[in-house]
Design an enzyme around this catalytic site. Structure first.
Site, PDB file in Angstrom:
ATOM      1  N   ASP A 115      26.792 -52.833  50.405  1.00 24.67           N
ATOM      2  CA  ASP A 115      27.173 -53.899  51.353  1.00 24.67           C
ATOM      3  C   ASP A 115      26.057 -54.932  51.376  1.00 24.67           C
ATOM      4  O   ASP A 115      25.331 -55.094  52.367  1.00 24.67           O
ATOM      5  CB  ASP A 115      27.382 -53.279  52.744  1.00 24.67           C
ATOM      6  CG  ASP A 115      27.771 -54.329  53.770  1.00 24.67           C
ATOM      7  OD1 ASP A 115      27.604 -54.038  54.989  1.00 24.67           O
ATOM      8  OD2 ASP A 115      28.212 -55.430  53.384  1.00 24.67           O
ATOM      9  N   SER A 116      25.880 -55.596  50.238  1.00 21.43           N
ATOM     10  CA  SER A 116      24.701 -56.452  50.067  1.00 21.43           C
ATOM     11  C   SER A 116      25.046 -57.918  50.297  1.00 21.43           C
ATOM     12  O   SER A 116      26.212 -58.309  50.369  1.00 21.43           O
ATOM     13  CB  SER A 116      24.183 -56.300  48.630  1.00 21.43           C
ATOM     14  OG  SER A 116      25.109 -56.901  47.743  1.00 21.43           O
TER      15      SER A 116
END
Ligand code: SAM
Length: 282
Positions: free
Chosen positions: A156-157
């Protein structure tokens, strides 16, 4: 005269959001962050002038990047989240009572701290859950240690720039795979293909070298402008993508929580890619 915050993610396109109120502004050692209120999207988090998440539509992205791999896998006990500092992904994962442990590796403690304070509708009390092991570190460095046995890894960058860039490399993906249990799944935030085709192509090309089953699935998040958003998918267990809608529905009902975007039918449909995205993947 209203103020506006401009999103500068794309080269030839910008989106502007009216600011009703700025709640928080800081430049940490990693990125500049702003939390502000918008009449349509509610509270919004922007990192380095890129929209990260909004109160109004965060449920779409967080539900699809968690329930799709977890319900497809069916026996998830341990989850790795890389990034996810706003806590929305963590909050969604923890709805699964079958999940016994979550390691979350977030590079910027500042994002966690202000999310707890200014984005409580997104993270709720997820950071207080005893199943959480919060690690403040670079996700690439964490993965390089190749420790841990996770059934699902959720990347979840931010986008592939600044601190997030390393999370789109072949080395990071290989190291993350080494942290997965046999048949484990990696899913990734992979941008909006209509605007960021090369990013998606890069990830899926690298996944194809690592996994028996590599591709992506879609969801539409209004604040990620430009059409459907792609979520990368990689696993050595090709049967996971073939789980029937009936079985997904059984697992979803057994999990016992409500959603606002995810349904077993949407899960299956999300993997049906339009021709222009199939062409990007080649
Ligand atoms: N939903 C957003 C999106 O789709 O772009 C992502 C939201 S979340 C806020 C992104 C998080 O990734 C941020 O908290 C940021 O600090 C974190 N991050 C960026 N690079 C990182 C790295 N190398 N290791 C760990 N976390 C990182």
């Amino acid at each position: 005269m209203a103020d506006w915050v401009e999103e500068k993610l794309h080269k030839h396109f910008r989106a502007s959001y009216e600011v009703s109120r700025v709640l928080y502004k800081e430049t940490t050692g990693h990125q500049s962050l702003v939390v502000f209120e918008n009449p349509t999207f509610g509270r919004m988090l922007s990192l380095d002038s890129v929209t990260q998440t909004t109160e109004a539509d965060e449920f779409i992205y967080h539900e699809m990047l968690t329930h799709v791999p977890i319900l497809a896998h069916g026996r998830v006990r341990r989850v790795l989240i890389v990034g996810g500092g706003d806590g929305g992904m963590l909050e969604e994962v923890l709805k699964h009572k079958s999940v016994e442990h979550v390691t979350m590796v977030e590079i910027d403690a500042g994002v966690v701290e202000f999310s707890k304070k200014h984005l409580p509708t997104i993270c709720k009390n997820a950071f207080e859950d005893p199943r959480l092991n919060l690690v403040i570190a670079d996700g690439a460095e964490f993965a390089a240690r190749r420790t841990g046995d996770f059934d699902v890894a959720i990347i979840d960058s931010t986008d592939p720039m600044g601190p997030g860039e390393v999370l789109f490399t072949a080395e990071f993906y290989a190291n993350t795979k080494a942290c997965l249990t046999p048949g484990g799944v990696i899913v990734t935030q992979n941008g909006v293909p209509f605007m960021q085709a090369a990013e998606l192509k890069g990830t899926v090309t690298r996944f194809r070298k690592l996994f028996a089953d590599a591709g992506c699935y879609l969801c539409t998040v209004p604040s990620y402008v430009g059409g459907p958003m792609a979520l990368g998918w990689g696993t050595d267990d090709a049967s996971l993508r073939k789980v029937s809608e009936e079985e997904l529905d059984r697992r979803f009902r057994a999990a016992g929580f409500d959603t606002r975007y995810y349904t077993p039918a949407v899960h299956k449909g999300a993997f049906a890619l339009p021709r222009y995205i199939l062409d990007i993947l080649g």
